[in-house]
Design a protein around this motif. Structure first.
Motif, PDB file in Angstrom:
ATOM      1  N   HIS A 172      23.192  23.658   0.175  1.00 50.37           N
ATOM      2  CA  HIS A 172      24.299  23.565   0.811  1.00 50.37           C
ATOM      3  C   HIS A 172      24.311  22.182   1.636  1.00 50.37           C
ATOM      4  N   GLY A 173      22.956  21.603   1.931  1.00 52.76           N
ATOM      5  CA  GLY A 173      22.916  20.233   2.442  1.00 52.76           C
ATOM      6  C   GLY A 173      22.109  20.591   3.915  1.00 52.76           C
ATOM      7  N   ALA A 174      22.399  19.683   4.695  1.00 47.58           N
ATOM      8  CA  ALA A 174      21.677  19.713   6.095  1.00 47.58           C
ATOM      9  C   ALA A 174      22.588  19.121   7.052  1.00 47.58           C
ATOM     10  N   LEU A 175      22.593  19.760   8.371  1.00 48.56           N
ATOM     11  CA  LEU A 175      23.603  19.043   9.327  1.00 48.56           C
ATOM     12  C   LEU A 175      22.360  18.533  10.664  1.00 48.56           C
ATOM     13  N   LEU A 176      22.831  17.427  11.053  1.00 47.49           N
ATOM     14  CA  LEU A 176      22.156  17.046  12.399  1.00 47.49           C
ATOM     15  C   LEU A 176      22.942  16.935  13.283  1.00 47.49           C
ATOM     16  N   PHE A 177      22.655  17.591  14.498  1.00 52.16           N
ATOM     17  CA  PHE A 177      23.358  17.652  15.788  1.00 52.16           C
ATOM     18  C   PHE A 177      22.599  16.842  16.961  1.00 52.16           C
ATOM     19  N   HIS A 178      23.450  16.064  17.644  1.00 51.02           N
ATOM     20  CA  HIS A 178      22.978  15.459  18.785  1.00 51.02           C
ATOM     21  C   HIS A 178      24.027  15.095  19.913  1.00 51.02           C
ATOM     22  N   GLY A 179      23.994  16.045  20.987  1.00 50.07           N
ATOM     23  CA  GLY A 179      25.038  15.984  21.949  1.00 50.07           C
ATOM     24  C   GLY A 179      26.221  16.148  21.393  1.00 50.07           C
ATOM     25  N   GLY A 189       8.555  16.628   5.509  1.00 46.75           N
ATOM     26  CA  GLY A 189       7.603  15.328   5.507  1.00 46.75           C
ATOM     27  C   GLY A 189       8.392  13.952   5.140  1.00 46.75           C
ATOM     28  N   GLY A 190       9.451  13.968   4.468  1.00 49.19           N
ATOM     29  CA  GLY A 190      10.391  12.767   4.042  1.00 49.19           C
ATOM     30  C   GLY A 190      10.962  12.274   5.489  1.00 49.19           C
ATOM     31  N   PHE A 191      11.228  13.231   6.417  1.00 54.85           N
ATOM     32  CA  PHE A 191      11.938  13.040   7.774  1.00 54.85           C
ATOM     33  C   PHE A 191      11.113  12.219   8.666  1.00 54.85           C
ATOM     34  N   ILE A 192       9.891  12.968   8.636  1.00 56.16           N
ATOM     35  CA  ILE A 192       8.956  12.331   9.734  1.00 56.16           C
ATOM     36  C   ILE A 192       8.398  10.924   9.240  1.00 56.16           C
ATOM     37  N   GLY A 193       8.178  11.145   7.831  1.00 54.99           N
ATOM     38  CA  GLY A 193       7.518   9.896   7.116  1.00 54.99           C
ATOM     39  C   GLY A 193       8.697   8.776   7.284  1.00 54.99           C
ATOM     40  N   ILE A 207      17.166  11.998   7.451  1.00 58.83           N
ATOM     41  CA  ILE A 207      17.421  13.272   6.734  1.00 58.83           C
ATOM     42  C   ILE A 207      18.060  12.958   5.234  1.00 58.83           C
ATOM     43  N   ILE A 208      18.590  12.096   4.826  1.00 58.74           N
ATOM     44  CA  ILE A 208      18.816  11.734   3.519  1.00 58.74           C
ATOM     45  C   ILE A 208      17.571  11.410   2.836  1.00 58.74           C
ATOM     46  N   VAL A 209      16.520  10.632   3.632  1.00 65.09           N
ATOM     47  CA  VAL A 209      15.087  10.836   2.698  1.00 65.09           C
ATOM     48  C   VAL A 209      14.645  11.817   2.407  1.00 65.09           C
ATOM     49  N   GLY A 210      14.484  12.760   3.598  1.00 66.58           N
ATOM     50  CA  GLY A 210      14.150  14.308   3.586  1.00 66.58           C
ATOM     51  C   GLY A 210      14.932  15.027   2.531  1.00 66.58           C
ATOM     52  N   SER A 211      16.066  14.836   2.267  1.00 67.13           N
ATOM     53  CA  SER A 211      16.863  15.492   1.430  1.00 67.13           C
ATOM     54  C   SER A 211      16.517  15.308   0.066  1.00 67.13           C
ATOM     55  N   ALA A 212      16.201  14.028  -0.515  1.00 75.61           N
ATOM     56  CA  ALA A 212      15.765  13.288  -1.414  1.00 75.61           C
ATOM     57  C   ALA A 212      14.538  13.760  -2.053  1.00 75.61           C
ATOM     58  N   MET A 213      13.476  13.874  -1.055  1.00 76.50           N
ATOM     59  CA  MET A 213      12.204  14.279  -1.296  1.00 76.50           C
ATOM     60  C   MET A 213      12.269  15.910  -1.738  1.00 76.50           C
ATOM     61  N   ALA A 214      13.170  16.538  -0.871  1.00 77.05           N
ATOM     62  CA  ALA A 214      13.201  18.103  -1.196  1.00 77.05           C
ATOM     63  C   ALA A 214      13.779  18.529  -2.696  1.00 77.05           C
ATOM     64  N   SER A 215      14.720  17.357  -3.042  1.00 73.21           N
ATOM     65  CA  SER A 215      15.233  17.444  -4.370  1.00 73.21           C
ATOM     66  C   SER A 215      14.186  17.174  -5.668  1.00 73.21           C
TER      67      SER A 215
END
Lengths: 299, 299
Positions: free
Chosen positions: B200-207, B233-237, B254-262
């Motif tokens: 179902h994807g991922a959420l990023l929260f900040h403030g 790994g994709g995120f920190i990379g 997060i998009i990069v991380g999601s692509a790597m996870a896929s």
């Protein structure tokens, strides 16, 4: 158009006005008027409710009022996750022998939304239209897959867009992967399939194309009743306003539907839908834009 | 860095190479090099595996090789939904008394990814760095909430970005609403919270800001093992490549991380991550752009 009694972790409602066609009309009338409503109610359904919708451009010529019967009644209780629910009571009443009649004045209908109901009745409405609408959208549910699959398949074969939730898509297709399920269901007739995933958003499939619309993360979901119908109303409302049935237009329509559904769940029944205006809707749609907007240019 | 044995509805694997740090390194090394790896393996861990990562710019000075112990081993079985799994066997082996040591050559570390491990060990690594990295990202899991909550809270208080899945966010915060859970968790220390929702994807929260990244609807999920680590790994990379720790940059990450996870879930273990090149990654990221891209101008 019916009565609901709803129990959630937040509390319990009295008998309140509900029903798929009610939510669809409240939602769609923000975008397009007139709306030609087809439904059935009993002697107990408040005239004020019909008038409230009339004031929003909802034409009631196709709504039968049965003076000797009660309106349909459903009662349910939501679990803590607000996604699953138990039905506590269902009283068919007027729905037991509902025979929908399309008034002559409805024959110019360009965009048809078949709200969730017995497939046989959905088909009866579609078959009475002398000219096929530009777009026929259908909502349904697992109950008809369990009890009226043959009828359901007949309607599905005739519509352009089918809306189901994820578990219904799996049940209908016997495929676990939603991508495979979508291919299988589109082979049954509909050129477009919308899979609603509640708090996890919605997917639009068309051929090999896929679009994903998120649900807005909400601090509180007060009452999910009618969210799917409200989504459908926003979807068909946007299509009818734009008169554009392209894939790009459907993507926008799904965002509009999702925005409308996010209002619906904020208060009990149709309460929130009665309050919102165009400015609120525009602002909510902008929240969706912000929610998924990213610039992938690498730097 | 460890061994896994995986059972899915599609089949059963032998003992294969896995472990959070393995997946993170395979994923991140597409975007940034060198990577300073910290981990522990036993005499049974293949030198060829360490060399394969060395060839991708992964520095192994911080990886301890225990000649008298076996590597950590986990075995699990996935349910049909591929989201939930049962642990069949866990053999700590080298992890039982692992004491991570940060080599002097790692002291220039700007971006630190604390993969999922005992919170005490995550803290030990962080505390050995003389200069605090520009960004510290932490992954963890429910097991540490059940068994080491006090230690966990200490690490959480010191990191910039925390990654958990939706049920872990609810457990950690005792809030059902993910919006409320996010507020509660950010009050524990992290300025950013990423809630991973698997398919179902991922959420990023900040403030008060929130960003949603979808997961790519896949025809088949073959093996979800390591998908969360690959995402990390994709995120920190991406962050390390761009050296940009703004909210906008994290959205891209997060998009990069999601692509790597896929990619990760398409084959068993790390198999798919070993095949893909930059062109494949770019094409996959474009699929994400297409998946959520819409033009909301009404016409």
């Amino acid at each position: 158009m019916a009565f609901d009694a709803i129990e959630t972790p937040f509390g319990k409602s009295d008998k309140i006005v509900g029903g798929a066609a009610t939510y669809i009309a409240w939602s769609a009338s923000n975008f397009t008027r007139p709306i030609h409503q087809i439904s059935v109610v009993g002697y107990d359904f408040p005239e004020t409710e019909l008038n409230a919708l009339r004031a929003r451009g909802v034409d009631m010529d196709g709504v039968q009022i049965k003076q000797d019967q009660k309106s349909f009644f459903w009662s349910g209780k939501y679990h803590l996750d607000m996604n699953s629910r138990d039905t506590l009571d269902t009283q068919l009443n007027v729905l037991a022998d509902f025979d929908p009649v399309v008034p002559p004045s409805y024959q110019d209908c360009e965009f048809l939304m078949l709200g969730n109901l017995m497939p046989k009745l959905q088909l009866k409405v579609l078959d009475q239209l002398q000219n096929r609408p530009k777009l026929v959208v259908m909502d349904t549910m697992n109950f008809w897959m369990d009890t009226a699959m043959e009828d359901l398949q007949k309607v599905i074969a005739k519509v352009d867009v089918l809306m189901v939730n994820d578990s219904e898509a799996r049940q209908l297709s016997a495929e676990y992967s939603l991508v495979k399920a979508a291919k299988s269901i589109m082979a049954m007739g509909p050129k477009y399939l919308i899979i609603k995933k509640g708090e996890h958003g919605a997917l639009l499939f068309h051929g090999d194309r896929v679009f994903f619309a998120p649900a807005l993360p909400l601090e509180e979901v007060f009452d999910p009743t009618g969210a799917g119908d409200t989504f459908a109303g926003g979807f068909i409302g946007h299509i009818a306003r734009s008169k554009d049935i392209s894939f790009e237009s459907m993507k926008r329509a799904i965002i509009v539907g999702s925005a409308m559904a996010s209002f619906c769940v904020e208060k009990l029944g149709t309460a929130r839908l009665r309050e919102i205006d165009h400015a609120a809707i525009e602002a909510r749609i902008q929240e969706f834009v912000q929610l998924v907007n990213f610039d992938i240019t690498f730097n």
